[in-house]
Design a protein around this motif. Sequence first.
Motif, mmCIF file in Angstrom:
data_model
loop_
_atom_site.group_PDB
_atom_site.id
_atom_site.type_symbol
_atom_site.label_atom_id
_atom_site.label_comp_id
_atom_site.label_asym_id
_atom_site.label_seq_id
_atom_site.Cartn_x
_atom_site.Cartn_y
_atom_site.Cartn_z
ATOM 1 N N VAL A 15 32.788 64.539 25.123
ATOM 2 C CA VAL A 15 33.445 65.832 24.897
ATOM 3 C C VAL A 15 34.901 65.740 25.341
ATOM 4 O O VAL A 15 35.219 65.155 26.373
ATOM 5 C CB VAL A 15 32.717 66.928 25.708
ATOM 6 N N GLY A 16 35.776 66.317 24.530
ATOM 7 C CA GLY A 16 37.195 66.328 24.865
ATOM 8 C C GLY A 16 37.978 65.145 24.339
ATOM 9 O O GLY A 16 39.208 65.133 24.411
ATOM 10 N N LYS A 80 40.299 67.358 20.290
ATOM 11 C CA LYS A 80 39.344 67.423 21.411
ATOM 12 C C LYS A 80 37.973 67.799 20.874
ATOM 13 O O LYS A 80 37.762 68.936 20.449
ATOM 14 C CB LYS A 80 39.782 68.465 22.439
ATOM 15 N N LEU A 82 34.106 68.867 20.596
ATOM 16 C CA LEU A 82 33.158 69.758 21.246
ATOM 17 C C LEU A 82 31.748 69.246 20.998
ATOM 18 O O LEU A 82 31.510 68.499 20.043
ATOM 19 C CB LEU A 82 33.290 71.180 20.683
ATOM 20 N N LEU A 83 30.808 69.694 21.824
ATOM 21 C CA LEU A 83 29.413 69.314 21.606
ATOM 22 C C LEU A 83 28.960 69.704 20.205
ATOM 23 O O LEU A 83 28.214 68.980 19.539
ATOM 24 C CB LEU A 83 28.509 69.970 22.643
ATOM 25 N N ASP A 85 30.451 69.644 17.542
ATOM 26 C CA ASP A 85 30.982 68.796 16.467
ATOM 27 C C ASP A 85 30.017 67.675 16.099
ATOM 28 O O ASP A 85 30.240 66.963 15.116
ATOM 29 C CB ASP A 85 32.326 68.193 16.860
ATOM 30 N N SER A 86 28.963 67.514 16.855
ATOM 31 C CA SER A 86 27.971 66.484 16.525
ATOM 32 C C SER A 86 27.376 66.749 15.149
ATOM 33 O O SER A 86 27.149 67.897 14.760
ATOM 34 C CB SER A 86 26.844 66.474 17.566
ATOM 35 N N VAL A 112 28.383 63.754 20.037
ATOM 36 C CA VAL A 112 29.327 64.122 21.081
ATOM 37 C C VAL A 112 28.525 64.438 22.348
ATOM 38 O O VAL A 112 27.640 65.299 22.325
ATOM 39 C CB VAL A 112 30.192 65.327 20.665
#
Lengths: 113, 112
Positions: A15-16, A80, A82-83, A85-86, A112
Amino acid sequence: SQTIHQWPATLVQPVGSPLSLECTVEGTSNPNLYWYRQAAGRGLQLLFYSVGIGQISSEVPQNLSASRPQDRQFILSSKKLLLSDSGFYLCAIRDRITNEKLFFGSGTQLSVL
Amino acid sequence: RKEVEQDPGPFNVPEGATVAFNCTYSNSASQSFFWYRQDCRKEPKLLMSVYSSGNEDGRFTAQLNRASQYISLLIRDSKLSDSATYLCVVNPITSGTYKYIFGTGTRLKVLA
């Protein structure tokens, strides 16, 4: 016939962290290009499409951006991750010669963590 | 209402059975329609286009009903290898732009 190159096949990112996924196509010119995302157990969501160099249309507000620096190159990026975005990211091409059909690259499975 | 809706299934059928999937769409201006097949963790692959007059490709038959805004896919003599998720795709073509909208897919399991 057209060929779609998409890499990597799998990617694990914290993440990030930033993201850059590249899609290149061969065997065609001036295609429409698309980025789709498929979250686990979900349908395909259209993220971006492009009708030409530098022309990007975004379908949903999100943490991602796309660019088309060359006719046959389409890039998906994030500054960045994010979770959320998986997912399974798919590049696709609409070749005007093939009568409107949409063809996909082999996809990138992004996790992610 | 979703732009493209499908029954998620799964449809569990024995080998040799006939199975049919329906898909409804909300945009009456949609102009082209497709069925795609997607295997687990793979990219979708075009199965067939759907034409207004209906069309057939081997064991597969696709039909379009514009008045009721649905398309269908019929699979005859199901094979084990037909097990996959079938995606309905609609192309609304707004302002000359081709945007392919996918349904969430219908899972098919063909059982021995």
